[in-house]
Scaffold this motif. Structure first.
Motif, short mmCIF file in Angstrom:
data_model
loop_
_atom_site.label_atom_id
_atom_site.label_comp_id
_atom_site.label_asym_id
_atom_site.label_seq_id
_atom_site.Cartn_x
_atom_site.Cartn_y
_atom_site.Cartn_z
N TYR A 154 0.82 -1.23 0.00
CA TYR A 154 0.00 0.00 0.00
C TYR A 154 0.85 1.27 0.00
O TYR A 154 1.95 1.29 0.53
CB TYR A 154 -0.89 0.04 1.25
N THR A 155 0.26 2.33 -0.52
CA THR A 155 0.89 3.64 -0.38
C THR A 155 -0.06 4.62 0.32
O THR A 155 0.20 5.80 0.40
CB THR A 155 1.33 4.19 -1.76
N ARG A 156 -1.16 4.08 0.83
CA ARG A 156 -2.18 4.92 1.47
C ARG A 156 -2.90 4.03 2.49
O ARG A 156 -3.66 3.13 2.09
CB ARG A 156 -3.17 5.26 0.35
N HIS A 157 -2.68 4.26 3.77
CA HIS A 157 -3.26 3.34 4.75
C HIS A 157 -4.78 3.33 4.74
O HIS A 157 -5.41 2.34 5.08
CB HIS A 157 -2.73 3.65 6.16
N ASN A 211 -13.52 9.61 -3.37
CA ASN A 211 -12.17 9.95 -2.91
C ASN A 211 -12.22 10.83 -1.66
O ASN A 211 -11.77 11.97 -1.64
CB ASN A 211 -11.34 10.60 -4.02
N GLN A 221 -1.74 14.70 7.86
CA GLN A 221 -0.63 13.86 8.29
C GLN A 221 0.61 14.63 8.66
O GLN A 221 1.54 14.73 7.88
CB GLN A 221 -0.25 12.95 7.15
#
Ligand SMILES: Cc1ncc(COP(=O)(O)O)c(C=O)c1O
Length: 441
Positions: free
Chosen positions: A26-29, A62, A149
């Motif tokens: 993954y690159t996006r949790h 999204n 983040q």
């Protein structure tokens, strides 16, 4: 378990490749799904197609950014035209002025605006502005509140009963290993919807606390709403104590033509924005009264807060955002509100008909069916509902909805202007079927 997820060989194969080049694939949790994610290939309007060719109505949009759904014709054309003329450059372009004019006309707190590339970045510079304006370094945020983040605002995003401390004076808990204690010491964590406890914390820390940030609409993906009286208390106290109040409207701006602040009639000092203002492309913005935005001004020499960025105000995001926002007329909001209401009424009828423990909540285009009969007023009540099996029920329900052709997340239904009443009818039938299957399990 969802049959589609179990039999999605193309997505499974893509995930095997992803695992070789990205940590756990993954690159996006936020995209994590068990046993693996389904991969998207294309989308149109409110429908999204996965690698197996299965179409579903997209109720995540999204994370709310796509208020017009996918590939809105006018936005696609504007992006294509802009791509053919100027993608990005060091010179400013008229496109940033047009989007700034639109935002300042609509959002009560915004007399001036500066753009960023994400909501996270907007929050970062809004906090710098709060510090520079007040000369006080500490910030306050809600326990369980999400603001993007970076370590300061990630503090106490998801604390647990083992580390969260006293209910009326919560601990500052790191979200990532390695967060310096000095960062946590800069964050005062407030209990949401507990007016007296929050008021006394603000007063106690007034000498060092310069900035208070809150999402005026929701905490933890719409599951908990700040009460209006709580927001009013924050407005009164911050004004009286010389603090800057930031409404983080990255998510909530889509609630009305003038954002959640317009809807609730409470005006913050600074507002952070993102998501819908980019028409689907990466964006963020901070806006506020001239008095507060003056920290970015260069009229007296060096600005108090320096802010730049390679892709800041890139014309692609500016034109996509301007086009998308221009289509969001008051009539477009009325129509979103109407179909949203019809969804909520339908969901309420289903849970009554089926005797399902749950409740429906929502505002404008943001709705949720919460499979928990007790109201949830703050982060700790949410955690106790989760420990009571709420999250497990939600996982099963979400998987069953996938089988019904509905892509949702955390029980939420985030609408887009691409949806029609017939999509809502399709949705209600799917929810009914899913809940019937769940009852039979
Ligand atoms: C309230 C709020 N603030 C900030 C952010 C961060 O925005 P971005 O993901 O564009 O960095 C989000 C994203 O979901 C958000 O909901």
């Amino acid at each position: 378990m969802n049959a589609n997820l179990l039999f999605a060989p193309k997505s499974a194969a893509l995930f095997e490749r992803a695992k070789k080049v990205m940590p756990s694939g993954y690159t996006r949790h936020m995209a994590v799904a068990k046993p693996h994610p389904i991969y998207a290939t294309e989308a149109d309007g409110c429908w999204i197609t996965d690698a197996e060719g299965i179409k579903r109505i997209d109720y995540v949009n999204n994370f709310s950014a796509l208020i017009h759904g996918h590939n809105k014709k006018e936005i696609v054309e504007a992006i294509a035209k802009q791509a053919g003329s100027l993608i990005s450059s060091i010179l400013p372009s008229e496109s940033e002025i047009k989007l700034a004019e639109l935002i300042t006309e609509r959002i009560p707190s915004c007399e001036e605006v500066r753009f960023t590339n994400s909501g996270t970045e907007a929050v970062m510079i809004a906090i710098k502005a709060g510090r520079a304006f007040t000369g006080k370094s500490k910030i306050a945020k809600m326990e369980g509140g999400y603001h993007g983040q970076f370590d300061l605002t990630e503090t106490s995003f998801q604390p647990n009963p083992g580390n969260w401390g006293d209910e009326s004076a919560p601990n500052s808990v790191a979200s990532s290993f390695g967060t310096p204690q000095s960062v946590l010491d800069e964050v005062l964590v407030l209990p949401l919807n507990n007016i007296e406890a929050a008021r006394s914390l603000l007063r106690k820390h007034a000498d060092e606390l310069g900035t208070v940030i809150i999402d005026p609409l929701r905490l933890q993906v719409g599951l908990v709403e700040p009460e209006t009286t709580y927001l009013e208390m924050l407005r009164e106290e911050t004004e009286a104590l010389g603090m800057v109040l930031i409404f983080d409207e990255v998510f909530s701006l889509r609630c009305s033509y003038s954002g959640t602040q317009g809807l609730r009639g409470i005006t913050p000092d600074l507002t952070t924005m993102g998501k819908i203002i980019g028409g689907g492309l990466p964006i963020g913005a901070v806006g506020g009264k001239k008095k507060f935005m003056s920290v970015f001004s260069i009229s007296d020499g060096d600005p108090k807060v320096k802010h730049s960025g390679t892709f800041t105000a890139n014309p692609m995001s500016m034109v996509a955002g301007y086009t998308g926002m221009s289509l969001l007329t008051p009539a477009a909001f009325d129509s979103l509100d109407r179909i949203s209401l019809s969804l909520r009424e339908g969901l309420n009828k289903i849970i009554v008909d089926l005797g399902v423990a749950g409740h429906v909540q929502g505002i404008s285009s943001l709705n949720a069916l919460i499979l928990c009969d007790k109201p949830i007023r703050n982060y700790r009540e949410l955690v106790s509902a989760v420990m009571d099996g709420f999250l497990d029920r939600l996982g099963v329900y979400q998987a069953l909805l996938m089988d019904e052709g509905l892509l949702t997340m955390r029980g939420g239904f985030i609408l887009s202007t691409a949806m029609t009443q017939s999509d809502i009818d399709f949705t209600l039938e799917g929810v009914r079927n899913a809940l019937i299957k769940m009852k039979a399990m």
